[in-house]
Design an enzyme around this catalytic site. Structure first.
Site, PDB file in Angstrom:
ATOM      1  N   ASP A  54       0.860  -1.181   0.000  1.00  0.00           N
ATOM      2  CA  ASP A  54       0.000   0.000   0.000  1.00  0.00           C
ATOM      3  C   ASP A  54       0.899   1.234   0.000  1.00  0.00           C
ATOM      4  O   ASP A  54       2.130   1.127  -0.175  1.00  0.00           O
ATOM      5  CB  ASP A  54      -1.000  -0.040   1.162  1.00  0.00           C
TER       6      ASP A  54
ATOM      7  N   CYS B 120       3.301  -3.075   4.031  1.00  0.00           N
ATOM      8  CA  CYS B 120       2.468  -1.926   4.388  1.00  0.00           C
ATOM      9  C   CYS B 120       3.191  -1.189   5.517  1.00  0.00           C
ATOM     10  O   CYS B 120       4.374  -1.417   5.744  1.00  0.00           O
ATOM     11  CB  CYS B 120       1.045  -2.344   4.763  1.00  0.00           C
TER      12      CYS B 120
ATOM     13  N   THR C  24       2.905  -1.269   8.877  1.00  0.00           N
ATOM     14  CA  THR C  24       3.339  -2.144   9.966  1.00  0.00           C
ATOM     15  C   THR C  24       3.563  -3.593   9.519  1.00  0.00           C
ATOM     16  O   THR C  24       4.167  -4.368  10.253  1.00  0.00           O
ATOM     17  CB  THR C  24       2.256  -2.196  11.060  1.00  0.00           C
TER      18      THR C  24
ATOM     19  N   ILE D 205       1.141  -5.537   9.521  1.00  0.00           N
ATOM     20  CA  ILE D 205       0.070  -6.260  10.229  1.00  0.00           C
ATOM     21  C   ILE D 205      -1.158  -6.443   9.340  1.00  0.00           C
ATOM     22  O   ILE D 205      -1.690  -7.555   9.212  1.00  0.00           O
ATOM     23  CB  ILE D 205      -0.305  -5.535  11.546  1.00  0.00           C
TER      24      ILE D 205
ATOM     25  N   HIS E   2      10.189 -23.644   9.527  1.00  0.00           N
ATOM     26  CA  HIS E   2       9.183 -24.318  10.357  1.00  0.00           C
ATOM     27  C   HIS E   2       7.759 -24.147   9.833  1.00  0.00           C
ATOM     28  O   HIS E   2       6.950 -25.060   9.975  1.00  0.00           O
ATOM     29  CB  HIS E   2       9.246 -23.779  11.797  1.00  0.00           C
TER      30      HIS E   2
ATOM     31  N   ARG F  40       8.472 -33.052  11.393  1.00  0.00           N
ATOM     32  CA  ARG F  40       7.383 -32.791  12.347  1.00  0.00           C
ATOM     33  C   ARG F  40       6.561 -31.574  11.962  1.00  0.00           C
ATOM     34  O   ARG F  40       5.379 -31.458  12.346  1.00  0.00           O
ATOM     35  CB  ARG F  40       7.955 -32.621  13.759  1.00  0.00           C
ATOM     36  N   HIS F  41       7.157 -30.667  11.208  1.00  0.00           N
ATOM     37  CA  HIS F  41       6.432 -29.444  10.839  1.00  0.00           C
ATOM     38  C   HIS F  41       5.335 -29.722   9.810  1.00  0.00           C
ATOM     39  O   HIS F  41       4.359 -28.979   9.737  1.00  0.00           O
ATOM     40  CB  HIS F  41       7.416 -28.399  10.318  1.00  0.00           C
TER      41      HIS F  41
HETATM   42  C1  RB5 Z   1      -1.883   2.766   6.304  1.00  0.00           C
HETATM   43  O1  RB5 Z   1      -1.926   4.033   6.885  1.00  0.00           O
HETATM   44  C2  RB5 Z   1      -1.571   1.703   7.330  1.00  0.00           C
HETATM   45  O2  RB5 Z   1      -2.684   1.507   8.134  1.00  0.00           O
HETATM   46  C3  RB5 Z   1      -1.167   0.420   6.660  1.00  0.00           C
HETATM   47  O3  RB5 Z   1      -0.040   0.658   5.876  1.00  0.00           O
HETATM   48  C4  RB5 Z   1      -0.803  -0.739   7.561  1.00  0.00           C
HETATM   49  O4  RB5 Z   1       0.116  -0.347   8.525  1.00  0.00           O
HETATM   50  C5  RB5 Z   1      -1.930  -1.489   8.123  1.00  0.00           C
HETATM   51  O5  RB5 Z   1      -1.771  -2.511   8.804  1.00  0.00           O
END
Ligand code: RB5
Length: 157
Positions: free
Chosen positions: A17, A74, A76, A78, A107, A141-142
């Site tokens: 992104d 992105c 983070t 996450i 793993h 095992r994995h």
């Molecule tokens: C975008 O501002 C930000 O939310 C995205 O890049 C990311 O970190 C989401 O998990």
């Protein structure tokens, strides 16, 4: 890439992104320089976009066997990792260091790597990328544990 050759030539699907586009472009350049084929699913600029759209494109490429591995970036990492791991055929590791990059291949047999461009620097990201691509799945095992992940996907509403 100064980190040694990444063994065999691979096809890599990349997506990001707006928070990850600069790092994604840097990784794409390094991969191409190392002799890999890069399929870039965007985004291409700083305009605000939605990370699930790019995770979807990259994961579809992996599930359709159009690429060997996916790299998602992105802010983070996450959001990209959450989006990617909703795909039954995807095992996405959100990684911030070389050790977890190695272990998510060895793993977890991760087929997608998620990175947070606002969390790690470019040099760390390049080291992670190298470790991820240079490490083979250990099996053994994995394999049993990965099979249980698939069972959970089939039975969880
Ligand atoms: C975008 O501002 C930000 O939310 C995205 O890049 C990311 O970190 C989401 O998990």
């Amino acid at each position: 890439m100064v980190r040694g050759a990444m063994t065999r030539s691979l096809i890599l699907a990349l997506g990001a992104d707006h928070g990850g586009v600069a790092l994604k472009n840097r990784l794409a350049a390094a991969l191409a320089e190392a002799g890999h084929e890069v399929r870039d699913y965007g985004t291409d600029g700083p305009a605000s976009v939605d990370y699930p759209d790019f995770a979807q494109a990259v994961c579809a490429a992996i599930e359709d066997k159009q690429a060997d591995f996916g790299i998602l970036v992105c802010g983070t990492g996450i959001g990209m990792s959450i989006a990617a791991n909703r795909h039954p055929g995807i095992r996405c590791g959100l990684v911030h260091d070389v050790t977890t990059a190695r272990l998510t291949r060895a793993h977890n047999n991760a087929n997608v790597l998620a990175l947070g461009a606002r969390i790690i620097g470019e040099e760390v990201a390049l080291d992670i990328l190298h470790a991820f691509l240079a490490t083979e799945f250990e099996g053994g095992r994995h394999e049993r544990r990965l099979a249980k992940l698939n069972q959970a996907t089939e039975t969880t509403p």
